[in-house]
Design a protein around this motif. Structure first.
Motif, PDB file in Angstrom:
ATOM      1  N   ASN A   1      23.626 -20.676  24.879  1.00  0.00           N
ATOM      2  CA  ASN A   1      24.822 -21.208  25.539  1.00  0.00           C
ATOM      3  C   ASN A   1      24.774 -22.723  25.700  1.00  0.00           C
ATOM      4  OD1 ASN A   1      22.713 -20.884  27.318  1.00  0.00           O
ATOM      5  ND2 ASN A   1      23.986 -20.391  29.083  1.00  0.00           N
TER       6      ASN A   1
ATOM      7  N   THR B   1      23.064 -26.392  29.251  1.00  0.00           N
ATOM      8  CA  THR B   1      23.724 -25.099  29.109  1.00  0.00           C
ATOM      9  C   THR B   1      24.708 -24.910  30.243  1.00  0.00           C
ATOM     10  OG1 THR B   1      22.097 -23.888  30.424  1.00  0.00           O
ATOM     11  CG2 THR B   1      21.634 -24.151  28.069  1.00  0.00           C
TER      12      THR B   1
ATOM     13  N   THR C   1      26.699 -21.995  32.457  1.00  0.00           N
ATOM     14  CA  THR C   1      26.882 -20.611  32.858  1.00  0.00           C
ATOM     15  C   THR C   1      27.772 -20.601  34.092  1.00  0.00           C
ATOM     16  OG1 THR C   1      24.653 -20.098  32.059  1.00  0.00           O
ATOM     17  CG2 THR C   1      25.738 -18.455  33.460  1.00  0.00           C
TER      18      THR C   1
END
Length: 813
Positions: free
Chosen positions: A34, A90, A92
């Motif tokens: 990601n 990344t 999230t």
């Protein structure tokens, strides 16, 4: 039968393992799936300095990405990373994490000396470490030759778990990574979906629904007031994107700026060599019935111009007649303005039907023709404004903003967007946070450019301040550079033998030595064992034009090359330390150097090979030597002068024998010995000026000076500093009350300059040899200065300590 069943099951297990677990063969195999932003670090110290000293990035510290970057840098600074590594970010949900991996060594043990707590965690029969620093948890793990640091426990455990799904698998990224330059301090790899830079370059209405273009690779190039990112954007042939519009076309020169008014807020320009190819690409991209009107086949540029929040659209053609005939069929009315015809149309969707998605939501109510350019507007006033400015010659291409943008941009663009500070601030607030509407972006602008080339696009983005021409008779700051710690030495100009320009070298209190380029970039940082004594000398050891840095610290004599690497065998350590500054003698100016290191009463003279010069006999003084020895030439004779703690002034010849006998003992002040009127000149603590002629005759002159007075001299110019009074060639100038440094004389371009700094009030004064002040001084600064013509333009630059942990460079016009 059973054997066949077992064999099939075994094969399925093997396939399953191959799918879920994969051997890592390169550093990219560790990068999390990601990842939205990847930073390839080629030189950690240089890159962190560039980012720290970039004004725009400093203002952006509130953004999630910059916050996460700062967290990662905080940890990496403590861990002392070496030059190279990959820093991934990344996303999230609403959380941004970092993931740093390097093959080079990291001193994780240094974290133990900080206020940290450590614990060892187990996961799948593997251990990794959790470190809590200032209530923030970090995780570290070693695998093979790699060291990994992350702000996320999950990212570390996914790495240990080694599943394919957890990794970033991108053939495009692999290719871009291999092609990336190692010469820049860093390269940025950006996933093009939801990318701020593309959002502000491509048509806004195409961004939300556009499919992923793929990855872009951008080399980082910063100055204090400029962030420039240049590289490549790759498209996927199997996926139609906004860039597909320019497939199999070639960019032509953008010309919208020649028609846009000087008060233009933004220009978006799109060019192509073949309208028919563009039109076919457009139909494929829209994937629906759409108009492909051959009437417009002479169009080679489509541009959107924003003026006072109003829009205009320009079509640049290489033949206007057919288009004009076509538009006349929709003519509603006609008027004349400043000898230009303005026609009102009864159909306002002509452009959106043919040129969407580049032109969306625009009502083409009016148009005029200037040369071969058709210019459309929604309201009459906007078109009149464009005509007026064109007739008056006040067009956008003549503005400092446009001229600044073209410094880093190619002349031909498939896509070009230039936006002023107002639009840039609006875009920041829209893409990041409303808090960015309050940041100071005065005189900044944004420029983005993509140039079609096969299946990729040459890409260039810049966010910078407008370069305004410096007025004559001014002294203005060029840049400031913030170091990691407070300064320990005065900044000094040194020559770059590759460019023949000057750079800055300085040391901080943690004994880090920095070399800083002429545009304010830290080229390298090197940790030394001690503080440098005096100034750094530049030498050409191998007589090939390549210069090295020679100096002493408290206990070492070192020579470093241009890149900060030690030049052996010049790395000599002296037991007991207490070295004076290094003296470098070049008697015949033929680069047969004599390096003189003094320690207490000991004298070490070395040649170019670091061998002791056996013919030099003055190896031990009668008392400790208190300053670095000096070399003077009077007539055709050389004089080596040593100041001793017992008050002796030793004046020797090249081999160390006494050349001028002196018997008088002097209670030396803190000033160096200078040569004035061909006499060796010093002052004592009672402010008496002592002069010794080459025949040994002495003279003493009593001055009414304080004990901490300052002295400097050339052959014919004597300068004294006494409290707040400076005397130059007998002429006195009284300055404001303060605490003043010693004066310093510079001889540049056949002119003498005298500098002194008020350390208390942080003011730098500069005078000529007649004690007349240089115009526009004093300027701000808090140390002794260095003065030089840095870029060989006959204008001088000045470097000084700025704040405790920063330097400042001025240009004197």
């Amino acid at each position: 039968m059973k054997f066949k069943i077992i064999a099939v099951l075994f094969l399925l297990v093997c396939i399953s393992c191959t799918t879920n677990e994969q051997t890592k063969t390169s550093i990219l195999d560790y990068i999390p799936s990601n990842t939205t932003t990847l930073l390839k670090i080629n030189d950690y110290n240089s890159l962190t300095s560039e980012i720290k000293n970039n004004d725009f990035l400093t203002d952006l510290k509130k953004s999630d990405l910059l916050k996460t970057y700062q967290e990662s840098v905080t940890l990496l600074d403590y861990a002392e990373p070496s030059a190279k590594g990959l820093l991934a970010f990344t996303k999230t949900n609403d959380t941004t994490d970092f993931f740093f991996i390097t093959k080079d060594s990291i001193n994780l043990n240094r974290l133990d000396s900080l206020n940290t707590t450590k614990s060892v965690l187990d996961y799948i029969s593997t251990t990794y470490t959790k470190t809590t620093l200032d209530s923030t948890a970090y995780y570290s793990y070693k695998e093979n030759e790699y060291t990994i640091l992350s702000s996320s426990k999950n990212l570390i455990e996914n790495t240990i778990n080694n599943t394919v799904e957890a990794r970033l698998n991108s053939n495009t990224l692999q290719k871009l990574y291999k092609a990336a330059s190692n010469n820049k301090s860093g390269t940025l790899f950006l996933h093009t979906q939801n990318n701020f830079l593309l959002k502000n370059t491509l048509p806004k209405d195409t961004i939300t629904n556009t499919k992923t273009i793929d990855w872009m690779s951008l080399d980082i190039n910063t100055k204090q007031t400029q962030l420039n990112l240049a590289g490549i954007t790759v498209t996927n042939d199997s996926v139609l994107t906004i860039l597909s519009l320019f497939k199999n076309t070639t960019a032509v020169a953008n010309r919208a700026q020649e028609y846009a008014p000087e008060n233009t807020e933004a220009i978006s320009s799109y060019t192509f060599t073949d309208y028919n190819t563009f039109a076919k690409n457009r139909i494929n991209y829209i994937v629906k019935d759409s108009l492909q009107d051959s009437i417009f086949n002479t169009v080679e540029e489509i541009a959107l111009i924003t003026i006072n929040s109003k829009k205009a659209v320009l079509l640049q053609t290489f033949g206007a007649d057919n288009i004009d005939e076509h538009l006349n069929t929709f003519k509603k009315a006609e008027s004349n303005f400043k000898d230009s015809q303005i026609k009102e149309l009864n159909k306002n969707t002509i452009l959106t039907e043919v040129f969407s998605p580049l032109v969306e939501g625009f009502k083409s109510n009016y148009y005029t023709i200037i040369g071969n350019a058709f210019i459309f507007s929604e309201d009459l006033y906007t078109l009149q404004d464009i005509i007026s400015n064109y007739k008056n010659g006040t067009t956008f291409n003549k503005t400092p903003l446009y001229k600044s943008a073209t410094e880093t941009m190619a002349k031909q663009s498939s896509i070009l967007r230039i936006a002023d500070a107002k639009k840039l601030k609006q875009d920041l607030a829209t893409n990041f946070s409303n808090s960015y509407k309050d940041i100071d972006l005065e005189n900044y602008f944004f420029a983005g450019q993509l140039v079609a080339d096969a299946n990729f696009y040459h890409t260039n983005f810049t966010i910078q301040k407008i370069n305004t021409e410096t007025e004559a008779n001014t002294t203005s700051p060029i840049f400031t550079v913030q170091l990691d710690n407070d300064l320990a030495t005065n900044p000094q100009f040194v020559k770059n033998h590759r460019t023949n320009k000057k750079e800055v070298i300085v040391q901080d209190i943690e004994n880090n030595l920095y070399l800083i380029s002429t545009d304010g970039k830290v080229l390298w940082k090197k940790q030394l064992e001690g503080k440098i004594q005096g100034e750094i000398a530049q030498v050409d050891l191998y007589k090939n034009g390549r210069l090295q840095f020679a100096f002493t610290t408290n206990n070492q004599f070192l020579i470093l090359d241009r890149d900060g690497k030690s030049v052996e065998p010049f790395s000599i350590t002296y037991k007991g330390g207490n070295l004076n500054a290094l003296a470098v003698f070049d008697y015949e100016n033929n680069k047969k150097y004599r390096f003189v290191v003094t320690q207490g009463d000991k004298v070490f003279m070395y040649n170019n090979k670091a061998d002791i010069v056996s013919g030099f006999t003055y190896t031990k003084a009668s008392s400790a030597i208190i300053k670095k020895p000096k070399h003077f030439t009077v007539g055709n004779k050389d004089y080596l002068v040593f100041m001793l703690e017992d008050g002796s002034l030793k004046i020797l010849n090249r081999v160390g024998k006494v050349r001028v006998k002196t018997s008088k003992k002097i209670a030396f002040s803190t000033n160096d010995v200078v040569l004035y009127k061909d006499k060796f000149t010093v002052t004592d603590t009672t402010s008496i000026l002592h002069q010794i002629a080459t025949n040994g005759k002495t003279a003493a002159t009593k001055f009414n000076l304080i004990k901490e007075h300052g002295l400097d001299a050339t052959t014919n110019t004597l300068v004294l500093m006494d409290q707040n009074t400076i005397t130059i060639k007998g002429k006195k100038v009284t300055l404001d009350l303060g605490m003043y440094s010693k004066p310093k004389i510079f001889y540049i371009n056949n002119k003498i300059y005298v500098s002194v700094t008020d350390l208390q009030n942080q003011k730098i004064y500069l005078f000529d040899s007649n004690a007349d002040p240089i115009q526009n001084f004093p300027v701000y600064g808090s140390s002794l200065i260095d003065l030089a013509d840095v870029d060989n333009d006959k204008k001088l630059e000045l470097v000084s300590k700025d704040l405790d942990n920063s330097i400042i460079v001025y240009k004197i016009n």
